[in-house]
Motif scaffolding. Structure first.
Motif, PDB file in Angstrom:
ATOM      1  N   ASN A 288       0.809  -1.227   0.000  1.00  0.00           N
ATOM      2  CA  ASN A 288       0.000   0.000   0.000  1.00  0.00           C
ATOM      3  C   ASN A 288       0.842   1.276   0.000  1.00  0.00           C
ATOM      4  O   ASN A 288       0.296   2.376   0.097  1.00  0.00           O
ATOM      5  N   GLY A 289       2.149   1.126  -0.094  1.00  0.00           N
ATOM      6  CA  GLY A 289       3.013   2.309  -0.132  1.00  0.00           C
ATOM      7  C   GLY A 289       2.890   3.174   1.104  1.00  0.00           C
ATOM      8  O   GLY A 289       3.000   4.399   1.040  1.00  0.00           O
ATOM      9  N   CYS A 290       2.673   2.537   2.260  1.00  0.00           N
ATOM     10  CA  CYS A 290       2.426   3.298   3.490  1.00  0.00           C
ATOM     11  C   CYS A 290       3.704   3.922   4.033  1.00  0.00           C
ATOM     12  O   CYS A 290       4.816   3.539   3.671  1.00  0.00           O
ATOM     13  N   PHE A 291       3.531   4.879   4.909  1.00  0.00           N
ATOM     14  CA  PHE A 291       4.640   5.570   5.551  1.00  0.00           C
ATOM     15  C   PHE A 291       4.641   5.246   7.040  1.00  0.00           C
ATOM     16  O   PHE A 291       3.590   5.212   7.679  1.00  0.00           O
ATOM     17  N   PHE A 292       5.837   5.050   7.593  1.00  0.00           N
ATOM     18  CA  PHE A 292       5.991   4.790   9.028  1.00  0.00           C
ATOM     19  C   PHE A 292       6.815   5.920   9.617  1.00  0.00           C
ATOM     20  O   PHE A 292       7.896   6.233   9.113  1.00  0.00           O
ATOM     21  N   GLY A 293       6.296   6.556  10.665  1.00  0.00           N
ATOM     22  CA  GLY A 293       7.027   7.676  11.254  1.00  0.00           C
ATOM     23  C   GLY A 293       6.722   7.844  12.725  1.00  0.00           C
ATOM     24  O   GLY A 293       6.166   6.958  13.372  1.00  0.00           O
ATOM     25  N   ALA A 294       7.111   8.998  13.243  1.00  0.00           N
ATOM     26  CA  ALA A 294       6.935   9.274  14.662  1.00  0.00           C
ATOM     27  C   ALA A 294       6.646  10.752  14.857  1.00  0.00           C
ATOM     28  O   ALA A 294       6.776  11.558  13.925  1.00  0.00           O
ATOM     29  N   SER A 295       6.250  11.100  16.051  1.00  0.00           N
ATOM     30  CA  SER A 295       5.935  12.491  16.382  1.00  0.00           C
ATOM     31  C   SER A 295       6.399  12.766  17.804  1.00  0.00           C
ATOM     32  O   SER A 295       6.307  11.900  18.679  1.00  0.00           O
ATOM     33  N   LYS A 296       6.888  13.984  18.015  1.00  0.00           N
ATOM     34  CA  LYS A 296       7.427  14.369  19.321  1.00  0.00           C
ATOM     35  C   LYS A 296       6.633  15.530  19.908  1.00  0.00           C
ATOM     36  O   LYS A 296       6.632  16.628  19.361  1.00  0.00           O
ATOM     37  N   ILE A 297       5.946  15.296  20.976  1.00  0.00           N
ATOM     38  CA  ILE A 297       5.162  16.284  21.719  1.00  0.00           C
ATOM     39  C   ILE A 297       4.357  17.169  20.767  1.00  0.00           C
ATOM     40  O   ILE A 297       3.490  16.682  20.055  1.00  0.00           O
ATOM     41  N   GLY A 298       4.631  18.486  20.716  1.00  0.00           N
ATOM     42  CA  GLY A 298       3.923  19.427  19.866  1.00  0.00           C
ATOM     43  C   GLY A 298       4.435  20.829  20.154  1.00  0.00           C
ATOM     44  O   GLY A 298       5.211  21.055  21.092  1.00  0.00           O
ATOM     45  N   SER A 299       4.005  21.787  19.352  1.00  0.00           N
ATOM     46  CA  SER A 299       4.463  23.172  19.501  1.00  0.00           C
ATOM     47  C   SER A 299       3.504  23.974  20.376  1.00  0.00           C
ATOM     48  O   SER A 299       2.376  23.539  20.649  1.00  0.00           O
ATOM     49  N   LYS A 300       3.926  25.177  20.773  1.00  0.00           N
ATOM     50  CA  LYS A 300       3.028  26.041  21.539  1.00  0.00           C
ATOM     51  C   LYS A 300       1.816  26.430  20.694  1.00  0.00           C
ATOM     52  O   LYS A 300       0.699  26.517  21.210  1.00  0.00           O
ATOM     53  N   LYS A 301       2.031  26.653  19.411  1.00  0.00           N
ATOM     54  CA  LYS A 301       0.917  26.967  18.530  1.00  0.00           C
ATOM     55  C   LYS A 301      -0.137  25.863  18.605  1.00  0.00           C
ATOM     56  O   LYS A 301      -1.341  26.133  18.672  1.00  0.00           O
ATOM     57  N   GLU A 302       0.314  24.625  18.606  1.00  0.00           N
ATOM     58  CA  GLU A 302      -0.612  23.495  18.675  1.00  0.00           C
ATOM     59  C   GLU A 302      -1.255  23.368  20.054  1.00  0.00           C
ATOM     60  O   GLU A 302      -2.414  22.976  20.170  1.00  0.00           O
TER      61      GLU A 302
END
Length: 352
Positions: A288-302
Motif C-alpha cells: 500500500n506504499g504506506c509511511f511509518f514515522g513518529a511524532s514528538k510532543i507538539g508546539s506552543k501553537k498546537e
C-alpha cells in the motif's frame, strides 16, 4: 526555593523523598508557577526506572503541570501574577534555530526538558512538577481556559498534546478514517480529539477486550480487539492514518496494522516503549506504499489550538486524583497498567 518529591536511584524508583530544591537563576523571560496539580505521565516511569537510559540523580519527575503564576520576569508579556497557567514536557529551547522559528520548537537540538535536562548556560539540572513550584521560559508556559479545571488541564500539556499534534499534522478531520492503537493515557485523548476534529471514523485497536465500553463513550466508532485472528481483514486498505500510543512493543501487531492503511496511509508512533519494536521487512510496506514515522510532543501553537478545541468541545481526561505525597503509588500504578486513564497529583507538599 521549592519543596519537591524526588527519587535517588532507579532501583527504588517508586520511593520518593521530600527535599528543598533551588531552580536555575531567574531570567528576564521566566515565569514561576505555583503548582496546584501535576499529571503522571508514562515518561516519568520510563525515566525514573532507567528504561530510557541512566537519568541524572536525584531526580524530580513530572511534566504535566497546572497552577497559578506567582512571579514573572521583567520582559514577560504573555502572563501576569495570578494567571492560571501550565507547563508541559519542555521549559526552554534556543529560540534561534530554524525549528524554533517555524513552530517546531519541540525538535530544537538545544531543548531543555522539564526535568532530567541540563541548562546549557547555568549548568543547572532541570527538575519537574512533583513539587510546589516550577520555573519556565514564557514560550513554554500555556494559558488555561477559564472553563477548564486545573486538574483536567494538567494532563493536556503532554498526554493531550502528544496525540493532538500528529492528528492535525497528518490531516485528521472530515472525510478521514483514523485508527488509534491503545486506550491508555495517550489513547483516550487521541480518540476524543479524532472525534472532535470531525473524522468520519475513529477505530480503536487494543488487546484489552474489556475496554470497549470506554472506547465507545470516548468517541470511537469501531472497536477492534487485536488478539483475534485476522482482526485486520475487514479493514484492509481503509484507514488514512494510524496513531500508535502503545507503550509495550511486544504487543503491537505492526504488520497487520500497516495492512489496514490506504494507499500512502501513515502510521505515526507516539508511544515510546523501552524495548525494540517488532521486526518489519521492507516488502511489507509495498502493498500500500504506506509511511511509518513518529511524532514528538507538539508546539506552543498546537497547544493553543488544542486547548481552544478542548474548551469548546468539553474534552477532558479521565483521571484519578491522588495527593502528591502518594506519587510513589501513582508511578507504580502506571507501570502496572492500573490507571484509568491518567493519575493527577494534587499539591499537598509544604513549602520549604
Amino acid at each position: 526555593m521549592s519543596s519537591d518529591l524526588h527519587v535517588e536511584d532507579t532501583k527504588n524508583w517508586d520511593q520518593f523523598k521530600v527535599i528543598d530544591f533551588k531552580p536555575k537563576p531567574a531570567g528576564d523571560y521566566d515565569v514561576d508557577i505555583k503548582i496546584a496539580f501535576c499529571g503522571v505521565c508514562g515518561s516519568d516511569v520510563h525515566t525514573i526506572t532507567g528504561g530510557w537510559g541512566e537519568p541524572h540523580l536525584p531526580l524530580i519527575p513530572g511534566h504535566e503541570v497546572a497552577g497559578v503564576v506567582a512571579s514573572v520576569g521583567p520582559k514577560v508579556t504573555a502572563f501576569k501574577v495570578g494567571d492560571r497557567a501550565g507547563v508541559g514536557a519542555m521549559i526552554c529551547s534556543c529560540m534561534k534555530c530554524k525549528f524554533c522559528k517555524e513552530d517546531n520548537e519541540q525538535y530544537c537540538p538545544d531543548t531543555v526538558y522539564t526535568y532530567n535536562s541540563i541548562y546549557p548556560d547555568s549548568k543547572t539540572l532541570s527538575q519537574g512538577g512533583y513539587a510546589t513550584a516550577i520555573r519556565a521560559h514564557e514560550r513554554f508556559v500555556f494559558p488555561i481556559p477559564g472553563n477548564m479545571k486545573l486538574e483536567d488541564a494538567a494532563p493536556m500539556f503532554c498526554g493531550g498534546l502528544t496525540v493532538f499534534s500528529p492528528l492535525v499534522r497528518n490531516g485528521a478531520g472530515p472525510g478521514k478514517r483514523v485508527g488509534i492503537v491503545g486506550l491508555g493515557g495517550l489513547g483516550h485523548f487521541a480518540v476524543q480529539f479524532a472525534k472532535a476534529l470531525g473524522c468520519d471514523e475513529v477505530v480503536l485497536f487494543t488487546h484489552s477486550d474489556h475496554k470497549k465500553g470506554d472506547a465507545m463513550k470516548l468517541g470511537a466508532t469501531k472497536f477492534v480487539p487485536t488478539g483475534e485472528k485476522d482482526f485486520e481483514r475487514p479493514l484492509l486498505g481503509s484507514l488514512d492514518l494510524i496513531v500508535c500510543t502503545a507503550d509495550v512493543a511486544s504487543g503491537i501487531p505492526l504488520k497487520e496494522l500497516l495492512n489496514t492503511l490506504t494507499i500512502n496511509g501513515r502510521f505515526v508512533m507516539v508511544g515510546l516503549p523501552d524495548e525494540e519494536l517488532p521486526p518489519l521487512i521492507a516488502k511489507e510496506a509495498f502493498s500500500n506504499g504506506c509511511f511509518f514515522g513518529a511524532s514528538k510532543i507538539g508546539s506552543k501553537k498546537e497547544v493553543l489550538e488544542m486547548m481552544e478545541l478542548a474548551s469548546e468541545k468539553g474534552i477532558k481526561p479521565w483521571t484519578e486524583l491522588l495527593p502528591m505525597k502518594e506519587c510513589g503509588k501513582a508511578v507504580k500504578g502506571v507501570k502496572e497498567g492500573r490507571v484509568k486513564y491518567r493519575y493527577v497529583l494534587k499539591q499537598d507538599i509544604i513549602d520549604g
